[in-house]
Design a protein around this motif. Structure first.
Motif, mmCIF file in Angstrom:
data_model
loop_
_atom_site.group_PDB
_atom_site.id
_atom_site.type_symbol
_atom_site.label_atom_id
_atom_site.label_comp_id
_atom_site.label_asym_id
_atom_site.label_seq_id
_atom_site.Cartn_x
_atom_site.Cartn_y
_atom_site.Cartn_z
ATOM 1 N N ILE A 105 -4.083 6.558 2.000
ATOM 2 C CA ILE A 105 -3.527 5.249 1.687
ATOM 3 C C ILE A 105 -4.181 4.715 0.426
ATOM 4 N N GLU A 106 -3.369 4.338 -0.534
ATOM 5 C CA GLU A 106 -3.866 3.693 -1.747
ATOM 6 C C GLU A 106 -3.948 2.193 -1.507
ATOM 7 N N THR A 107 -5.156 1.626 -1.606
ATOM 8 C CA THR A 107 -5.358 0.208 -1.350
ATOM 9 C C THR A 107 -6.210 -0.406 -2.463
ATOM 10 N N ASN A 108 -6.346 -1.721 -2.418
ATOM 11 C CA ASN A 108 -7.217 -2.391 -3.386
ATOM 12 C C ASN A 108 -8.689 -2.239 -3.044
ATOM 13 N N MET A 115 0.841 -1.183 0.000
ATOM 14 C CA MET A 115 0.000 0.000 0.000
ATOM 15 C C MET A 115 0.881 1.239 0.000
ATOM 16 N N ARG A 116 0.523 2.204 -0.823
ATOM 17 C CA ARG A 116 1.260 3.459 -0.870
ATOM 18 C C ARG A 116 0.627 4.450 0.087
ATOM 19 N N ILE A 117 1.453 5.111 0.883
ATOM 20 C CA ILE A 117 0.969 6.049 1.891
ATOM 21 C C ILE A 117 1.438 7.461 1.558
ATOM 22 N N HIS A 118 0.495 8.404 1.568
ATOM 23 C CA HIS A 118 0.804 9.825 1.425
ATOM 24 C C HIS A 118 0.548 10.480 2.784
ATOM 25 N N HIS A 119 1.485 11.285 3.243
ATOM 26 C CA HIS A 119 1.320 12.013 4.495
ATOM 27 C C HIS A 119 0.909 13.449 4.173
#
Length: 270
Positions: A38-41, A1-5
């Protein structure tokens, strides 16, 4: 998962030395509203929202005491919606919002994502919907008048590094979990997120200053006063803060702990 703060709100209370531990006695301090995207499926997941567009358009709904105490800088570009749009997403892409708690500077933006499921610990929802006289100023009815798609969670039997862990989003297993850390509010939680580099624990307002997670804990006097002023249960808050400090020290490399308002911690990720 890609996380952006994301920093979804800047606060400038008096004074820098009392709030940030160094600097001027006459200039305002700086605090931020640290959120995660958070980018998730299962679509985008937003952890806390900071201030929303309705707060920018109508600051009065936050209350004059809050505005005077915090020196909130209400900039349209700071909202989660504006930053998510700038990343190339649309508001409809946010499928889930997971909240540490429902204080006005953490939940102000939920109305910007009316189609999202809003996950919160049940005791926190109960406190916000039926606040005591001490709690009325922290929970703002304007933030909830759009009838959010609440998903209320109860304590479960799952364990997360010795803490109770609540799986919140179907399809993600324990990759996103609520971690009850009561004391600041009746239903305050941390939000644990598994990433490629290990766990990230957004501790919300369980503490306010990075020095509180060090072996020799310390914090500026202004933040210490503020913590005590806004707490609901001091014993629970201090017990959970101690457990968080032990977690941060004993599991360094496995778990990164950060709070909602410390600009020093935010700079690690920004």
């Amino acid at each position: 998962m890609r996380i952006h703060h994301l920093n979804c709100g800047t606060l400038c209370p008096y004074c820098e030395r009392l709030i940030n531990g160094k600097g001027s006695w006459t200039k305002p301090g700086k605090m931020i509203c640290h959120c995660m995207l958070i980018e998730t499926n299962q679509g985008l997941v937003l952890v806390d929202t900071g201030f929303g567009t309705s707060d920018i358009e109508n600051p009065g709904q936050l209350g004059k005491p809050f505005l005077a105490l915090t020196g909130a800088q209400l900039n349209p570009s700071d909202t989660a919606l504006a930053q998510i749009t700038a990343l190339g997403f649309q508001r409809e892409d946010v499928q889930h919002i997971v909240l540490t708690h429902l204080d006005l500077d953490h939940a102000g933006g939920i109305s910007d994502f009316p189609n999202a499921k809003v996950h919160v610990y049940r005791p926190e929802h109960e406190a916000a919907m039926h606040p005591s006289w001490r709690e009325k100023s922290r929970y703002r009815p304007a933030h909830f008048k759009h009838n959010p798609k609440w998903v209320l969670h109860d304590s479960g039997g799952d364990q997360w590094f010795g803490f109770s862990g609540i799986q919140v989003i179907e399809g993600l297993g324990d990759d996103v979990a609520l971690i009850p850390l009561t004391g600041h509010t009746q239903g305050h939680c941390g939000v644990a997120v598994r990433s490629a580099g290990g766990w990230k624990l957004h501790a919300g307002d369980a503490y306010f200053y990075h020095g509180q997670m060090e072996a020799q804990p310390h914090q500026p006097v202004g933040l210490k006063i503020f913590e005590n002023l806004v707490q609901i249960n001091k014993r629970q808050r201090l017990e959970n803060q101690l457990r968080l400090r032990e977690l941060a020290l004993e599991h360094r490399g496995q778990v990164e702990v950060f709070c909602a308002h410390d600009p020093v911690e935010f700079e690690r990720y920004a």
